[in-house]
Scaffold this active site. Structure first.
Site, short mmCIF file in Angstrom:
data_model
loop_
_atom_site.label_atom_id
_atom_site.label_comp_id
_atom_site.label_asym_id
_atom_site.label_seq_id
_atom_site.Cartn_x
_atom_site.Cartn_y
_atom_site.Cartn_z
N ASP A 134 5.38 -25.08 -2.41
CA ASP A 134 6.51 -24.16 -2.49
C ASP A 134 6.33 -23.14 -3.60
OD1 ASP A 134 8.91 -23.14 -1.56
OD2 ASP A 134 10.15 -24.44 -2.80
N LYS A 177 17.21 -33.20 -16.76
CA LYS A 177 17.82 -33.06 -15.44
C LYS A 177 18.56 -34.35 -15.13
CE LYS A 177 14.47 -29.93 -13.26
NZ LYS A 177 13.64 -29.72 -12.06
N GLY A 185 21.97 -25.12 -16.85
CA GLY A 185 21.56 -24.85 -15.48
C GLY A 185 22.24 -25.80 -14.53
N GLN A 186 22.28 -25.42 -13.26
CA GLN A 186 22.95 -26.23 -12.26
C GLN A 186 22.17 -26.20 -10.96
OE1 GLN A 186 26.99 -25.10 -11.59
NE2 GLN A 186 27.19 -26.25 -9.68
N GLY A 187 21.89 -27.36 -10.41
CA GLY A 187 21.22 -27.43 -9.12
C GLY A 187 22.23 -27.80 -8.05
N GLY A 188 21.74 -28.05 -6.83
CA GLY A 188 22.63 -28.39 -5.75
C GLY A 188 23.38 -29.69 -5.98
N PHE A 189 22.72 -30.65 -6.68
CA PHE A 189 23.33 -31.96 -6.86
C PHE A 189 23.21 -32.49 -8.28
CE2 PHE A 189 21.53 -31.49 -2.62
CZ PHE A 189 22.70 -31.51 -1.88
N GLY A 190 22.84 -31.65 -9.22
CA GLY A 190 22.68 -32.12 -10.58
C GLY A 190 22.80 -30.99 -11.58
N LEU A 191 22.71 -31.36 -12.86
CA LEU A 191 22.82 -30.39 -13.94
C LEU A 191 21.59 -30.48 -14.84
CD1 LEU A 191 26.56 -30.94 -14.93
CD2 LEU A 191 25.62 -28.96 -13.73
#
Length: 434
Positions: free
Chosen positions: A177, A71, A44-50
């Site tokens: 959220d 993470k 997986g990949q987030g905006g600033f990390g993996l």
């Protein structure tokens, strides 16, 4: 403090956060408890990390059925630091197990926290967190079902989310959220669902002292625009009633495909005013969303109960659960523990598809079904008054607290202080969290 909203038409400088470099499989990370973890493939990949598959360190490589994920992001970034605060204070395995035992529950949909720390490589420092591995998110399921869930499933999800929210509220946090893309099925049991992505989680009652209602124009519209609460639209900090209001909007959308204000999500004031009108006349709101024969009376009763709550009130969780359980009886059903994502007859009809094209709702971090993923190119979107369509912005959490229940010793997050940036900028693409 969240950045000040900019006027429509004015550009915003790109966020000055570094992207995490990809580590090779087999990289070993040691947490603050001196436990070693081995990384597998990134999934997986987030905006600033993996996000990586992970397991306890051993001579064997991490296989595709690993129970954990890690993470990782550069230590100077803030998003993971903020989320980590919640996990360390409210999601330790013994805490969750004690709660389940006390309330005679077989499952609670909060991912368990297993460790965290800092890792150095190539002269750079990275923060990491180890949590349970999960499966697919409900936004994908929602789309596969033609953007409409069966009524039984929605009521089951509502009951489970009430259990989750009661737990995190009792531990002095609100989520702020809730949405389908922040709900994930268990990796091993498709009948269990978990609430994830605590980057917006807010400590509403540090050490038992309830926060007072206060509107801050700089924080208006925080959260995901189509679901966020009226309090958030006005710039007030999220509360327990905020979580329940958000949940009610989610349940309505899951049942009827779209909320009345989804045609103008680029206009946050319109969305806010539409929600205010909805709360002033919930019956009329339900008429807009459902035909007479399909109107779920239990959802209207749920919303009316939530509407009666004050900002600092403790929600009547048992009463709210009983309202949804009564809804199951109305359709001659019960919560049998099985989540059936069958396509509803008529789903995908013109009414369900009238929402104009917009971005796909995704989370900060995403996990596919155990397969390595390719990095995606991030594109900028237009924004209005600093709010991008449907994209949540993260707020800084307060730090340091004792948990409400059950009692246990609080372990420090790390020896360092919070980085300068402890929030995610509004509008950054989100991917499904673990």
């Amino acid at each position: 403090m969240p950045p000040k909203a900019r006027a429509a038409g004015k550009g915003r400088a790109p966020a000055k956060r570094k992207l995490a470099e990809e580590f090779p499989p087999g990289e070993v990370l040691t947490d603050t408890g001196k436990k070693a973890w081995k990384l597998g493939a990134p999934i997986g990949q987030g905006g600033f990390g993996l996000i990586y598959l992970a397991d306890e360190n051993s001579a064997k490589p991490v296989d595709a059925d690993a129970r954990y994920v890690i993470k990782v992001e550069p230590s100077e970034n803030g998003p993971l630091f903020s989320e980590l605060k919640f996990y360390m204070r409210a999601a330790k395995p013994d805490q969750i197990q004690s709660w389940m035992k006390f309330h005679k529950m077989k499952n609670l949909g909060v991912p368990r926290y297993w460790g965290s720390g800092l890792h150095e490589k190539g002269g750079k420092r990275y923060r990491f967190m180890v949590i349970d591995r999960l499966g697919t998110d409900l936004q994908k399921k929602f789309e596969e079902c033609g953007k409409q869930f069966p009524r039984k499933l929605v009521l089951q999800l509502g009951i489970r989310l009430l259990n989750i929210l009661e737990y995190i509220h009792d531990h002095e946090y609100v989520h702020a959220d809730i949405k389908a893309s922040n709900l994930m099925l268990s990796y091993s049991d498709p009948n269990q669902v978990y609430l994830v992505d605590y980057g917006l989680a807010y400590r509403y009652s540090p050490d038992g002292a309830l926060k007072e209602y206060k509107e801050d124009p700089k924080r208006c519209h925080d959260g995901t625009i189509e679901f966020t609460s009226i309090d958030a639209h006005k710039g007030a900090s999220p509360s327990r009633r905020s979580d329940l209001e958000i949940l009610s909007y989610c349940m309505v959308q899951w049942l009827c495909s779209q909320l009345p204000w989804e045609d103008k999500l680029q206009d946050p004031l319109y969305v806010r005013d539409s929600k205010i009108s909805c709360q002033e006349d919930i019956s009329e709101f339900m008429t807009k969303c459902f035909s007479t024969q399909d109107k779920p009376d239990e959802i209207q009763k749920f919303m009316e109960e939530v509407k009666s709550l004050g900002y600092q009130d403790t929600p009547p969780y048992d009463k709210l659960r009983s309202i949804l359980q009564a809804g199951l009886k109305t359709i001659k059903s019960k919560d049998d523990g099985k989540l059936d994502f069958a396509v509803v007859k008529g789903a995908g009809s013109p009414r369900a598809q009238k929402t104009p094209k917009k971005r796909k709702v995704e989370n900060e971090d995403s996990e596919t079904d155990g397969s390595p993923v390719k990095k995606k190119t991030v594109t900028n979107k237009l924004e209005l008054n600093g709010v991008k369509k449907g994209r949540p912005k993260k707020v800084k959490n307060t730090v340091g607290r004792k948990q409400a229940y059950p009692k246990s010793r609080l372990v420090d997050v790390e020896t360092q202080t919070s980085p300068g940036v402890a929030q995610k900028s509004r509008g950054r693409p989100k991917k499904t969290s673990n």
